[in-house]
Design a protein around this motif. Structure first.
Motif, PDB file in Angstrom:
ATOM      1  N   ARG A 145      16.234  59.257  26.664  1.00 44.43           N
ATOM      2  CA  ARG A 145      16.835  60.383  25.938  1.00 44.43           C
ATOM      3  C   ARG A 145      15.748  61.347  25.450  1.00 44.43           C
ATOM      4  N   THR A 181      16.436  63.489  28.895  1.00 37.59           N
ATOM      5  CA  THR A 181      17.710  64.209  29.018  1.00 37.59           C
ATOM      6  C   THR A 181      18.073  65.037  27.794  1.00 37.59           C
ATOM      7  N   ARG A 182      17.490  64.726  26.618  1.00 35.51           N
ATOM      8  CA  ARG A 182      18.043  65.344  25.414  1.00 35.51           C
ATOM      9  C   ARG A 182      17.099  66.259  24.639  1.00 35.51           C
ATOM     10  N   ARG A 190      18.965  63.567  34.371  1.00 37.97           N
ATOM     11  CA  ARG A 190      19.289  62.162  34.600  1.00 37.97           C
ATOM     12  C   ARG A 190      18.643  61.685  35.896  1.00 37.97           C
ATOM     13  N   ASP A 227      26.638  54.379  38.633  1.00 35.03           N
ATOM     14  CA  ASP A 227      26.403  55.632  39.359  1.00 35.03           C
ATOM     15  C   ASP A 227      25.340  55.460  40.450  1.00 35.03           C
TER      16      ASP A 227
HETATM   17  P1  A2P Z   1      22.010  61.037  28.623  1.00 32.22           P
HETATM   18  O1  A2P Z   1      21.141  61.457  27.489  1.00 32.22           O
HETATM   19  O2  A2P Z   1      22.488  62.181  29.460  1.00 32.22           O
HETATM   20  O3  A2P Z   1      23.124  60.112  28.202  1.00 32.22           O
HETATM   21  P2  A2P Z   1      20.623  55.149  26.831  1.00 32.22           P
HETATM   22  O4  A2P Z   1      19.596  55.189  25.747  1.00 32.22           O
HETATM   23  O5  A2P Z   1      21.988  55.561  26.433  1.00 32.22           O
HETATM   24  O6  A2P Z   1      20.602  53.856  27.640  1.00 32.22           O
HETATM   25  O7  A2P Z   1      20.163  56.250  27.876  1.00 32.22           O
HETATM   26  C1  A2P Z   1      18.915  56.240  28.482  1.00 32.22           C
HETATM   27  C2  A2P Z   1      18.884  57.343  29.506  1.00 32.22           C
HETATM   28  O8  A2P Z   1      19.838  57.042  30.541  1.00 32.22           O
HETATM   29  C3  A2P Z   1      19.305  58.690  28.921  1.00 32.22           C
HETATM   30  O9  A2P Z   1      18.405  59.671  29.402  1.00 32.22           O
HETATM   31  C4  A2P Z   1      20.701  58.880  29.447  1.00 32.22           C
HETATM   32  O10 A2P Z   1      21.065  60.223  29.649  1.00 32.22           O
HETATM   33  C5  A2P Z   1      20.611  58.197  30.786  1.00 32.22           C
HETATM   34  N1  A2P Z   1      21.928  57.856  31.337  1.00 32.22           N
HETATM   35  C6  A2P Z   1      23.030  57.453  30.677  1.00 32.22           C
HETATM   36  N2  A2P Z   1      24.060  57.267  31.526  1.00 32.22           N
HETATM   37  C7  A2P Z   1      23.590  57.562  32.754  1.00 32.22           C
HETATM   38  C8  A2P Z   1      24.180  57.578  34.056  1.00 32.22           C
HETATM   39  N3  A2P Z   1      25.457  57.237  34.261  1.00 32.22           N
HETATM   40  N4  A2P Z   1      23.401  57.947  35.076  1.00 32.22           N
HETATM   41  C9  A2P Z   1      22.116  58.295  34.889  1.00 32.22           C
HETATM   42  N5  A2P Z   1      21.508  58.312  33.700  1.00 32.22           N
HETATM   43  C10 A2P Z   1      22.230  57.945  32.640  1.00 32.22           C
END
Ligand code: A2P
Length: 257
Positions: A145, A181-182, A190, A227
């Motif tokens: 994130r 991502t954030r 992602r 995914d």
């Molecule tokens: P995002 O910020 O868009 O949710 P977490 O801490 O929730 O496990 O997330 C770790 C990372 O995995 C974050 O960057 C998150 O992005 C990403 N992520 C969450 N869901 C998916 C997904 N379905 N496919 C790819 N990346 C994901």
């Protein structure tokens, strides 16, 4: 022999409010394959409270290393986050897991795709000299994130490349692709999108993902795994196992703590 050993904590590093890593002593009889996990934990109310943790240390190292999330009301991690040098922790005897080399068919390039603490088994794998014999290139992708969540992975890659023996073996084969991502960062998005678009392979001058040449290991949260598996299947990759090696293998990052 008891099914659980006690090991001593050697050091603890808190990377962020939510992430920490620690090293422990290792029983010389404890053998594992790089990429595997084991049950570890603490005694709670007189009974062992254990969770699965990937070894983040390689099997040629004398100590064990683990990378953990802290869940404030998590039964184990809320306690584990308090451990200090000299404390004892419980380590099981039976390493296991699917992120092992023999579950993959031979290939040219190995992609290690992780999110969050899912990077832990790949920390072990990028330190494995054999991996660089098997593959022409090893690509470590770590999606988080926030930028600060990347720190552990960054430090490990740095250490691996500074290690004289490993650096010689690795040469220019290891490619590291951290992404968030954030918040703003040089690499954003992602891991799924960045792989599909060709951004990851392209940034290292490698061809697009191809089941004839590429092997993929995946470790992350359940949504990311689902995914990634769909994408792998769309691209013609088949899942491997110990009995039938394939093009990719998956393991969930153990976050229910
Ligand atoms: P995002 O910020 O868009 O949710 P977490 O801490 O929730 O496990 O997330 C770790 C990372 O995995 C974050 O960057 C998150 O992005 C990403 N992520 C969450 N869901 C998916 C997904 N379905 N496919 C790819 N990346 C994901």
């Amino acid at each position: 022999m008891a099914a659980i050993d006690t090991q001593r904590v050697l050091d603890v590093h808190h990377w962020t409010d939510r992430l920490f890593s620690f090293r422990t002593t290792r029983d010389p009889g404890f053998r594992f394959e790089n990429g595997q996990f084991v049950m570890i934990g603490l005694p709670v109310d007189g009974r062992p409270l254990l969770r699965a943790y990937s070894m983040a240390s390689a099997n040629h190292e004398d100590t064990l290393e683990f990378f953990s999330i802290k869940v404030p009301d998590g039964p184990l991690t809320s306690r584990l986050a308090q451990i200090q040098e000299g404390d004892q922790i419980l380590v099981g005897h039976k390493p296991t897991g699917t992120l092992v080399q023999d579950s993959l068919l031979p290939g040219k390039r190995l992609y290690l795709i992780s999110t969050g603490t899912g990077v832990a088994p790949f920390v072990s794998i990028i330190k494995d000299p054999e991996v660089y014999d098997r593959f022409e290139a090893v690509v470590l992708v770590h999606g988080c994130r926030f930028v600060e969540d990347l720190a552990y992975g960054e430090q490990i890659v740095d250490n691996v490349l500074k290690d004289e023996i490993l650096a010689e073996i690795i040469g220019d084969k290891l490619h590291y692709y951290p992404t968030v991502t954030r918040e703003p960062y040089e690499r954003k998005g992602r891991v799924t999108d960045l792989l599909r678009s060709g951004a990851v392979s392209g940034s290292f001058g490698l061809p697009p993902l191809d089941p004839d040449a590429d092997r993929v290991m995946i470790c992350g949260g359940p949504a990311m795994l689902a995914d990634m598996v769909e994408m792998m299947k769309d691209m013609g990759f088949s899942e491997g196992s110990a009995s039938r090696p394939g093009h990719y293998v998956i393991e969930k990052a153990f976050v229910e703590r």
